[in-house]
Motif scaffolding. Structure first.
Motif, short mmCIF file in Angstrom:
data_model
loop_
_atom_site.label_atom_id
_atom_site.label_comp_id
_atom_site.label_asym_id
_atom_site.label_seq_id
_atom_site.Cartn_x
_atom_site.Cartn_y
_atom_site.Cartn_z
N SER A 78 0.84 -1.22 0.11
CA SER A 78 0.11 -0.01 0.02
C SER A 78 0.75 1.14 0.08
O SER A 78 0.44 2.17 -0.58
CB SER A 78 -0.98 0.17 1.10
OG SER A 78 -0.17 -0.10 2.35
N GLN A 96 4.76 -3.63 4.16
CA GLN A 96 3.20 -3.38 4.39
C GLN A 96 3.18 -2.95 5.72
O GLN A 96 3.49 -3.63 6.81
CB GLN A 96 2.37 -4.38 3.98
CG GLN A 96 1.14 -3.90 3.54
CD GLN A 96 0.06 -5.11 3.42
OE1 GLN A 96 0.48 -6.10 3.56
NE2 GLN A 96 -1.01 -4.72 3.13
N GLN A 125 1.15 -2.64 8.25
CA GLN A 125 0.02 -2.99 8.82
C GLN A 125 0.32 -3.69 10.23
O GLN A 125 -0.93 -4.31 10.91
CB GLN A 125 -0.69 -4.24 7.99
CG GLN A 125 -1.06 -3.87 6.74
CD GLN A 125 -2.03 -4.87 6.12
OE1 GLN A 125 -1.94 -6.00 6.49
NE2 GLN A 125 -3.03 -4.84 5.11
N GLU A 163 -12.49 6.44 12.18
CA GLU A 163 -12.43 4.94 12.21
C GLU A 163 -11.64 4.68 11.11
O GLU A 163 -10.90 3.61 11.25
CB GLU A 163 -13.88 4.53 11.87
CG GLU A 163 -14.83 4.51 13.32
CD GLU A 163 -16.14 3.59 12.60
OE1 GLU A 163 -17.21 4.04 12.82
OE2 GLU A 163 -15.90 2.42 12.57
N GLU A 164 -11.63 5.08 9.89
CA GLU A 164 -10.65 4.60 8.89
C GLU A 164 -9.37 4.68 9.31
O GLU A 164 -8.55 4.04 9.24
CB GLU A 164 -10.91 5.37 7.78
CG GLU A 164 -12.06 4.68 6.97
CD GLU A 164 -12.39 5.52 5.61
OE1 GLU A 164 -13.18 5.60 4.95
OE2 GLU A 164 -11.15 5.70 4.78
N ASP A 189 -8.27 2.25 11.76
CA ASP A 189 -8.10 0.81 11.05
C ASP A 189 -6.77 0.87 10.40
O ASP A 189 -5.91 -0.17 10.51
CB ASP A 189 -9.23 0.49 10.03
CG ASP A 189 -10.64 0.24 11.00
OD1 ASP A 189 -10.58 -0.21 12.09
OD2 ASP A 189 -11.72 0.30 10.32
N VAL A 190 -6.35 1.85 9.65
CA VAL A 190 -5.09 1.85 9.02
C VAL A 190 -4.09 1.48 10.12
O VAL A 190 -3.11 0.87 9.85
CB VAL A 190 -4.90 3.12 8.21
CG1 VAL A 190 -3.63 3.24 7.66
CG2 VAL A 190 -6.05 3.04 7.15
N LYS A 225 -5.98 -4.36 10.65
CA LYS A 225 -6.84 -5.52 10.80
C LYS A 225 -7.21 -6.09 9.41
O LYS A 225 -8.53 -6.36 9.37
CB LYS A 225 -7.90 -5.43 11.73
CG LYS A 225 -8.84 -4.27 11.60
CD LYS A 225 -10.46 -4.55 12.11
CE LYS A 225 -11.10 -3.56 11.48
NZ LYS A 225 -12.46 -3.53 11.88
N PHE A 226 -6.43 -6.05 8.46
CA PHE A 226 -7.11 -6.69 7.24
C PHE A 226 -6.41 -7.94 6.84
O PHE A 226 -5.47 -8.14 6.41
CB PHE A 226 -6.59 -5.53 6.04
CG PHE A 226 -6.89 -4.41 6.23
CD1 PHE A 226 -8.05 -3.74 6.65
CD2 PHE A 226 -5.80 -3.36 6.58
CE1 PHE A 226 -8.42 -2.70 6.73
CE2 PHE A 226 -6.13 -1.99 7.07
CZ PHE A 226 -7.31 -1.68 7.02
N PRO A 227 -7.42 -9.15 6.98
CA PRO A 227 -6.81 -10.39 6.84
C PRO A 227 -6.64 -10.49 5.21
O PRO A 227 -5.72 -11.22 4.91
CB PRO A 227 -8.19 -11.17 7.17
CG PRO A 227 -9.24 -10.25 7.47
CD PRO A 227 -8.73 -9.05 7.65
#
Lengths: 129, 196
Positions: B14, B42, B44, B69-70, B73-74, B78-80
């Motif tokens: 990303s 990455q 993450q 929120e966005e 999250d970044v 928590k992006f499986p």
């Protein structure tokens, strides 16, 4: 020699804010100033970037966005409305930007679904009582 | 044209790639080096939430809860779909080595962004219409942020070449802009701009 036409930087007075919402070239200065300061620090500038640098970056970015939108509109008018996909098409030759845009869109969708599921749960809990 | 959501499922990296690989021997650009070194992996990993609170408060994101929120999250990643445990482990290892200044800068890098309301207002004024969807503001904000990144990183490279230090000055930005233009990263105006 004084040039009386409306040239020069768009340093419009803040008084006319109500008029600024109409389609016009009026642009308030320092709209993105706070955001840009943090962003510039994050990307490698000093913790306190120079105000003139921030202003210049804001001008450049606003011009960049404006040109992008105009290009997107040119593509979109052939089809109809301006869509998000038009912007994705614009950055297709810039892989990092394309990847990031797609990622952001996917995240947004995930969040939307998660929130919807949350609301449904709330409703069913409320009804159960 | 590929469906963006399919593309998102396939692609993993990303962060923006730096225009030129990191210079190793410049004291000033140490933090920039760290970020450029991170670029291929990455970001993450779950960043420490502690200092994030203090930093996040002052960033002026009071209104838009969605935006908050966005960014959260970044931050906590928590992006499986993109969670490559190998990369995440590497990221964690790097993050744990950060000095306070590096962590603060990285936090600014992750959390900074354009206010949705301001972006929407700008887009509306450019298009002259009201049809600005939220995904559109998200995409344009993302692209604009990456563009700022390219500008600032190139400006730092310019400074390194000129052996200057301190905060970035407008002359560096102008030179960076000129170089980006040569690289073709600046959209060309089909109609020349009058009345500057």
């Amino acid at each position: 020699m004084h040039n009386s036409s409306s040239s020069g930087p768009p340093a419009k007075p803040r008084v006319g804010t109500s008029q600024a919402s109409e389609a016009s070239l009026k642009r308030k200065r320092g709209v993105f100033q706070k955001d840009l300061q943090h962003m510039m620090y994050g990307f490698g500038d000093d913790a306190n970037p120079l105000p003139e640098t921030v202003s210049l970056v804001e001008d450049i970015v606003t011009e960049y966005i404006t040109d992008m939108v105009h290009k997107a509109q040119n593509i979109a008018t052939k089809r109809g409305r301006l869509l998000t996909e038009d912007f994705l098409y614009l950055v297709r030759k810039d892989p990092p930007k394309l990847r990031r845009s797609s990622e952001l869109l996917a995240m947004h969708e995930e969040l939307k679904l998660a929130r919807k599921a949350f609301d449904v749960n709330e409703d069913s809990l409320a009804n159960a009582e | 044209m590929k469906d963006p959501f399919e593309a998102a499922a396939e692609e993993q990296d990303s962060p923006p790639e730096s225009p030129i690989p990191a210079e190793e021997d410049v004291a000033v650009a140490v933090d920039v080096d760290e970020e450029e070194a991170d670029a291929p992996s990455q970001p993450q990993a779950s960043a420490p939430p502690g200092p994030a609170g203090a930093g996040g408060g002052g960033k002026g994101k009071e209104e838009d809860e969605e935006e908050e929120e966005e960014n959260m999250d970044v931050e906590f990643g928590k992006f499986p779909s993109g969670g490559d445990p190998d990369k995440m482990a590497k990221m964690q290892a790097i993050l744990s080595q950060f000095t306070e200044e590096q962590m603060s800068r990285y936090e600014s890098f992750r959390r900074s962004g354009f206010q949705k309301s301001n972006m929407r207002r700008l887009l509306t004024s450019i298009t002259g219409s009201q049809k600005i969807s939220i995904p559109m503001t998200i995409v344009v904000s993302g692209i604009a942020k990456m563009f700022v990144g390219e500008l600032i990183e190139t400006a730092r490279i310019v400074m390194t070449e000129r052996k200057e230090s301190g905060p970035i000055r407008p002359c560096h930005i102008r030179e960076a802009y000129r170089r980006l233009k040569l690289e073709g990263k600046i959209p060309k105006r089909s109609v020349p701009r009058l009345f500057r």
